[in-house]
Design a protein around this motif. Structure first.
Motif, mmCIF file in Angstrom:
data_model
loop_
_atom_site.group_PDB
_atom_site.id
_atom_site.type_symbol
_atom_site.label_atom_id
_atom_site.label_comp_id
_atom_site.label_asym_id
_atom_site.label_seq_id
_atom_site.Cartn_x
_atom_site.Cartn_y
_atom_site.Cartn_z
ATOM 1 N N PRO A 122 -4.098 34.230 -29.912
ATOM 2 C CA PRO A 122 -4.424 34.460 -28.499
ATOM 3 C C PRO A 122 -5.756 35.184 -28.355
ATOM 4 C CG PRO A 122 -2.163 35.102 -28.979
ATOM 5 C CD PRO A 122 -2.816 34.833 -30.302
ATOM 6 N N GLN A 123 -6.594 34.680 -27.482
ATOM 7 C CA GLN A 123 -7.898 35.298 -27.243
ATOM 8 C C GLN A 123 -8.485 34.659 -25.998
ATOM 9 O OE1 GLN A 123 -11.042 33.620 -30.068
ATOM 10 N NE2 GLN A 123 -9.129 32.984 -31.057
ATOM 11 N N GLN A 124 -9.612 35.186 -25.586
ATOM 12 C CA GLN A 124 -10.268 34.615 -24.415
ATOM 13 C C GLN A 124 -10.957 33.294 -24.765
ATOM 14 O OE1 GLN A 124 -12.725 37.950 -23.033
ATOM 15 N NE2 GLN A 124 -11.254 38.227 -21.356
ATOM 16 N N PHE A 125 -11.096 32.466 -23.728
ATOM 17 C CA PHE A 125 -11.781 31.179 -23.912
ATOM 18 C C PHE A 125 -12.447 30.812 -22.596
ATOM 19 C CE2 PHE A 125 -7.745 30.016 -22.086
ATOM 20 C CZ PHE A 125 -7.981 28.879 -21.327
ATOM 21 N N SER A 126 -13.304 29.818 -22.657
ATOM 22 C CA SER A 126 -13.953 29.313 -21.436
ATOM 23 C C SER A 126 -13.915 27.793 -21.438
ATOM 24 C CB SER A 126 -15.398 29.806 -21.341
ATOM 25 O OG SER A 126 -16.133 29.379 -22.477
ATOM 26 N N VAL A 127 -14.119 27.217 -20.259
ATOM 27 C CA VAL A 127 -14.106 25.772 -20.088
ATOM 28 C C VAL A 127 -15.428 25.354 -19.455
ATOM 29 C CG1 VAL A 127 -12.901 23.788 -19.100
ATOM 30 C CG2 VAL A 127 -11.602 25.862 -19.710
ATOM 31 N N ASP A 128 -16.197 24.542 -20.162
ATOM 32 C CA ASP A 128 -17.409 23.935 -19.610
ATOM 33 C C ASP A 128 -17.065 22.525 -19.148
ATOM 34 O OD1 ASP A 128 -19.182 26.097 -20.278
ATOM 35 O OD2 ASP A 128 -19.138 25.397 -22.363
ATOM 36 N N ILE A 129 -17.475 22.172 -17.936
ATOM 37 C CA ILE A 129 -17.209 20.838 -17.397
ATOM 38 C C ILE A 129 -18.486 20.008 -17.475
ATOM 39 C CG2 ILE A 129 -16.425 19.507 -15.417
ATOM 40 C CD1 ILE A 129 -14.257 21.300 -16.528
ATOM 41 N N TYR A 130 -18.413 18.904 -18.184
ATOM 42 C CA TYR A 130 -19.538 17.973 -18.319
ATOM 43 C C TYR A 130 -19.229 16.684 -17.570
ATOM 44 C CZ TYR A 130 -21.661 20.644 -22.180
ATOM 45 O OH TYR A 130 -22.259 21.604 -22.958
ATOM 46 N N ARG A 131 -20.271 16.083 -17.019
ATOM 47 C CA ARG A 131 -20.152 14.739 -16.450
ATOM 48 C C ARG A 131 -20.927 13.767 -17.326
ATOM 49 N NH1 ARG A 131 -22.752 11.014 -13.474
ATOM 50 N NH2 ARG A 131 -21.473 9.688 -12.107
ATOM 51 N N ILE A 132 -20.266 12.690 -17.732
ATOM 52 C CA ILE A 132 -20.920 11.659 -18.551
ATOM 53 C C ILE A 132 -21.853 10.837 -17.673
ATOM 54 C CG2 ILE A 132 -20.524 9.674 -20.069
ATOM 55 C CD1 ILE A 132 -19.348 12.282 -21.137
ATOM 56 N N GLY A 133 -23.033 10.568 -18.164
ATOM 57 C CA GLY A 133 -23.983 9.772 -17.388
ATOM 58 C C GLY A 133 -25.311 9.690 -18.097
ATOM 59 N N HIS A 134 -26.360 9.397 -17.338
ATOM 60 C CA HIS A 134 -27.700 9.349 -17.915
ATOM 61 C C HIS A 134 -28.524 10.431 -17.244
ATOM 62 C CE1 HIS A 134 -31.188 7.694 -19.934
ATOM 63 N NE2 HIS A 134 -31.844 7.844 -18.802
ATOM 64 N N TYR A 135 -28.850 11.451 -18.014
ATOM 65 C CA TYR A 135 -29.564 12.605 -17.479
ATOM 66 C C TYR A 135 -30.832 12.809 -18.290
ATOM 67 C CZ TYR A 135 -25.229 13.527 -14.961
ATOM 68 O OH TYR A 135 -24.135 13.425 -14.137
ATOM 69 N N ALA A 136 -31.876 12.079 -17.908
ATOM 70 C CA ALA A 136 -33.175 12.187 -18.583
ATOM 71 C C ALA A 136 -33.038 12.045 -20.094
ATOM 72 C CB ALA A 136 -33.848 13.513 -18.226
ATOM 73 N N GLY A 137 -32.183 11.136 -20.511
ATOM 74 C CA GLY A 137 -32.002 10.883 -21.932
ATOM 75 C C GLY A 137 -30.801 11.573 -22.534
ATOM 76 N N ASP A 138 -30.275 12.595 -21.867
ATOM 77 C CA ASP A 138 -29.021 13.192 -22.332
ATOM 78 C C ASP A 138 -27.857 12.348 -21.815
ATOM 79 O OD1 ASP A 138 -30.237 15.300 -23.645
ATOM 80 O OD2 ASP A 138 -30.274 16.557 -21.851
ATOM 81 N N GLY A 139 -26.777 12.360 -22.569
ATOM 82 C CA GLY A 139 -25.631 11.541 -22.200
ATOM 83 C C GLY A 139 -24.639 12.232 -21.302
#
Length: 486
Positions: A94-111
């Motif tokens: 048990p410990q702290q955690f975080s959640v990053d939300i990503y959206r899939i798409g085309h972002y200036a070459g990033d996916g």
């Protein structure tokens, strides 16, 4: 696998090696190939760690199903802006955690793009999964975090990236959808994803519609697998479904070229939440093998009313399945496919006298152990315009994973025009010569129905190492015609 015992964390890769020729590959939004080997021997991406991007070492490690460092699932596959989605997550220790939300798409070459990050959350060790007759469920896990999806969020395919303070990472995919009209509706094959889900991949309790384990930790085959699997559990391994990258490949490419896309998942199609009349075409971008009766009925009605259909994989609509509510009454949380076991009707569509070819124009022929070239046929057809592909040209590696073909003794759908656009020889697992075909027909309603007949089509659109410019152009020719672009 025979009687040989295998290391537990390898089981998923071994179980599915023949049906996913590309492996999981780099995580779908990673553009480069930089990665490192984690402590279980798995390849782990560094994609979100700036120090690693600058050439440093260390970084997040992939969670696994043996130690369950961090694992989770979502309360729904798809939600609309303004609605909430619940995440049920276990953290050990048990410990702290975080959640990053990503959206899939085309972002200036990033996916993908990071959309938001949760506050720092308190993690607990959730109870062990419940099992009954090979069905594994975590529906009794406590709520960990509720995400209220803002009304201004873009619809699309999203991934929640879970990270513990001590640097373990896992993933939960979900979809944000709405009911507005668009040119194309992209359907994410979450029912097929769950059919392949072997969670927990721990050598003891996990089961999919393909595999389970015996008491000695040996991986068993289909005859001993589950007949019902639950959506109330994480996906095995790093938490991304097998074949998920095929859908993400299409999304990145289509968004880069500005197609007007709406999003939904297969359970939306099953539950009647989709009005196909709002779209010029329905796109099935990935391996979409498991279909319910309502799914097929809706898609056939869509075709007959003029909505085009685009199938970019192979072995589509092979098994007939049923969806039922969870123990607590939440609809469509259990997936059942009896396959060929026990009493009752057969589960193959072609065995209930509804062969897939009557919708697709071709149907599943078999596995392709090693990638083979796709051989262009009818190169004068508009699909091949401006691709540079000539009659008999070979597109390397484009027949892979599994293949479809035309079955002459099986009825075709009603059509005005029909054409085969590839005819490709390959060797099957018994070294027998087979062939793959790619099909296109125009229904009496005017709808176009395209079936690629191979797993390798979507990866050829945008996956590093698999891109084929001719497939990109051919797909654009098809979608532009469906969307009536000039």
């Amino acid at each position: 696998m025979g009687a040989e015992q295998i290391r537990r964390w390898e089981s998923g890769a071994l179980a599915h090696a023949v049906t996913d020729p590309f492996g999981q590959g780099p995580l779908p939004w990673l553009r480069g190939s930089e990665q490192y080997i984690g402590d279980t021997g798995q390849v782990v991406p560094w994609y979100a760690d700036p120090a690693l991007a600058r050439g440093g070492h260390g970084g997040p490690r992939s969670a696994d199903d043996v130690r369950r460092q961090i694992k989770g699932f979502a309360s729904a596959g798809a939600v609309a802006p303004g609605e909430a989605i619940d995440f049920h997550i276990t953290v050990d220790p048990p410990q702290q955690f975080s959640v990053d939300i990503y959206r899939i798409g085309h972002y200036a070459g990033d996916g993908a793009a990071k959309i938001t990050t949760s506050p720092r959350l308190s993690g607990i060790v959730q109870p062990p999964p419940l099992t009954a007759d090979r069905t594994v469920s975590c529906h009794h896990w406590w709520l960990s975090w509720r995400l209220q999806v803002p009304s201004y969020w873009s619809i699309g395919a999203y991934v929640a990236v879970l990270t513990t303070v001590d640097g373990y990472r896992s993933h939960i995919p979900f979809t944000v959808r709405d009911s507005h009209p668009a040119d194309l509706l992209l359907l994410l094959p979450d029912i097929t994803w769950q059919a392949y889900n072997l969670y927990p991949e721990d050598g003891r309790t996990g089961a999919s519609l393909y595999h389970a384990w015996d008491e000695d930790g040996r991986l068993l085959g289909e005859e001993d697998a589950a007949t019902t699997v639950s959506f109330d559990r994480p996906y095995a391994g790093a938490g991304l479904p097998l074949h998920v990258g095929h859908a993400y490949d299409f999304i990145r490419w289509a968004e880069r070229y500005g197609y007007d896309l709406a999003y939904a998942d297969a359970r939306d199609l099953h539950a009647g939440r989709i009005d196909p009349g709002q779209y010029r075409g329905l796109v099935f971008p990935g391996h979409d093998e498991y279909w319910s009766v309502p799914m097929r009925r809706t898609v056939e009605r869509a075709r007959d009313q003029g909505t085009s259909l685009v199938f970019l994989s192979a072995n589509t609509m092979y098994w007939q399945v049923e969806l039922s509510p969870s123990a607590s009454g939440v609809p469509d949380r259990l997936l059942t496919c009896r396959k060929r076991r026990g009493p009752g009707k057969p589960a193959l569509w072609r065995e209930v006298d509804r062969p897939e070819q009557q919708l697709l124009g071709i149907q599943y022929a078999g596995r392709v152990p090693e990638p083979h070239p796709m051989v262009v046929r009818n190169a004068e057809h508009w699909l091949w315009d401006a691709t540079g592909a000539g009659e008999g040209d070979e597109l390397p590696g484009l027949v892979a994973g599994e293949a479809d073909r035309y079955f002459p003794r099986t009825a075709l759908p009603e059509h005005q025009r029909r054409i085969l656009l590839a005819h490709s020889p390959y060797r099957d697992g018994d070294d027998q010569l087979r062939h793959q075909e790619t099909s296109l027909y125009r229904a009496p309603s005017g709808a176009l129905v395209f079936a690629s007949g191979t797993f390798a089509w979507s990866p050829a659109l945008d996956r590093p190492g698999h891109v084929d410019l001719r497939i990109q152009r051919a797909t654009a020719n098809l979608l532009d015609r469906i969307c009536k672009r000039d």
